[in-house]
Enzyme design. Structure first.
Site, PDB file in Angstrom:
ATOM      1  N   LYS A 120      34.846  39.184   5.129  1.00 19.50           N
ATOM      2  CA  LYS A 120      35.597  37.714   5.406  1.00 19.50           C
ATOM      3  C   LYS A 120      34.394  36.957   5.029  1.00 19.50           C
ATOM      4  CE  LYS A 120      39.813  39.079   6.273  1.00 19.50           C
ATOM      5  NZ  LYS A 120      41.015  38.913   5.527  1.00 19.50           N
ATOM      6  N   LYS A 151      50.548  43.274   0.012  1.00 20.73           N
ATOM      7  CA  LYS A 151      50.679  43.821   1.593  1.00 20.73           C
ATOM      8  C   LYS A 151      52.286  43.994   1.588  1.00 20.73           C
ATOM      9  CE  LYS A 151      47.086  41.102   3.768  1.00 20.73           C
ATOM     10  NZ  LYS A 151      46.213  40.917   2.681  1.00 20.73           N
TER      11      LYS A 151
END
Length: 355
Positions: A171, A283
């Site tokens: 991240k 997703k």
């Protein structure tokens, strides 16, 4: 399954071992819903609703409200008429229906019949679900592991490498860019040869910062001696800056993947229509209807990476089945997230029996 099903559901909460830190903030507890569909012959299909409202799905409250207003007996027509405003519900109900129907083995070599998953008192167990997941992944899939943001990544990749992960996602856009670039250089220096690294900004970079990250990655990629691959930068800019991301995707050697921009099927179709031909991060847990996702992917043959929403093994099995069927370019799937939760062997039985 036949046309009518007894419908039951339970809400759950699972605490992360460590907070998931992104540009959107800290996430400490995963909330979701497990649902069970039972047909007249006693066949059971398990599904999972795992919303991420800040990513584009409905809220957990909206999902619970929807489940509460349904009757105790539902039909296939109800399942396939769930509105697009409830994409996580679409996925949970439809995948539960598919599982109960015994996933058509003529259409997928990765299909697993419901009878293999129900153990004991009609319970699908974490172990039986994990065994099924392993059969899917061993046949066709390999995983990307999620590293924590910041310097913590430098201390965790090694244990994940020993577990068999060779692709890592880190991240960015969480801390000051100068600090992250410094950590990035250390990560590049320490990751093993032939590993792959993905950088995920969660839409948290400015246009100038995105350019700086892309230039930095291009410079590393230009180094013929670099022993690892920087696979892509994921969602560098906010959703509303799609055109700038489209422009950036043609300006650098480093690939860009879009994620928040394609959270749902409607967004996926819109970005494709607007010209995106790069990488789509899908997703399944929040994108919407599995059957409509299959149709879209088969029609357009997109370059996709399938990714977790921190669902339980129930939702993950359904998502990985889609990934095995629809992935095209041998990219690691983003489901290496087990280390973010305590492993509980009897959580589902407890969830069902303690209420």
């Amino acid at each position: 399954m036949t046309n009518g099903y007894k419908f039951e559901f339970r809400a759950y909460q699972r605490r992360f071992v460590r907070s998931v830190t992104t540009n959107h903030g800290n996430w400490d507890i995963r909330e979701g819903i497990i649902l069970r569909l039972t047909d007249e012959s006693g066949k059971i299909g398990w599904g999972e609703i795992a919303p991420i409202s800040w990513f584009g799905s409905e809220t957990i409250e909206q999902a619970l409200d929807f489940c509460r207003q349904l009757p105790g007996e539902i039909t296939k027509e109800i399942i396939f008429s769930i509105p697009d405003e409830l994409p996580a519900c679409q996925f949970g109900f439809e995948s539960g229906w598919e599982m109960g129907s015994g996933w058509d083995e003529t259409n997928s070599q990765f299909a697993i019949r419901n009878s293999q998953l129900n153990k004991g008192d009609n319970f699908i167990t974490p172990n039986s679900c994990t065994d099924a997941i392993n059969r899917v992944s061993t046949n066709s899939l390999f995983y990307s592991a999620l590293l924590p943001a910041g310097e913590a990544a430098l201390n965790q990749w090694e244990s994940l490498w020993k577990q068999g992960y060779h692709t890592f996602k880190w991240k960015i856009g969480v801390y000051a860019i100068a600090d992250e670039l410094e950590i990035f250089e250390s990560l590049i220096d320490t990751l093993p040869d032939f590993s792959k690294l993905r950088l995920d900004a969660n839409g948290g970079l400015s246009y100038e910062e995105a350019n700086l990250w892309l230039r930095t990655c291009d410079n590393f990629k230009a180094n013929a001696e670099l022993p690892l691959e920087i696979e892509f930068i994921e969602q560098p800019l906010p959703v509303e800056q799609f055109q700038q991301m489209l422009e950036l995707s043609t300006s650098y050697q480093t690939a860009i993947a879009i994620d928040e921009s394609v959270a749902t099927l409607g967004q996926l179709a819109a970005c494709y229509q607007q010209g995106w031909r790069g990488i789509f991060v899908i997703k399944p847990g929040i994108v919407g209807s599995p059957s409509r996702l299959r149709k879209f992917c088969h029609q357009h043959k997109i370059d996709s990476v399938f990714s977790s929403v921190f669902e339980t093994a129930i939702g993950r099995l359904a998502a990985l089945r889609l990934a095995a069927e629809l992935s095209r370019n041998n990219r690691a799937v983003g489901f290496g997230i087990d280390h973010f939760f305590e492993q509980e062997e009897t959580w589902l039985q407890s969830l069902w029996n303690n209420l």
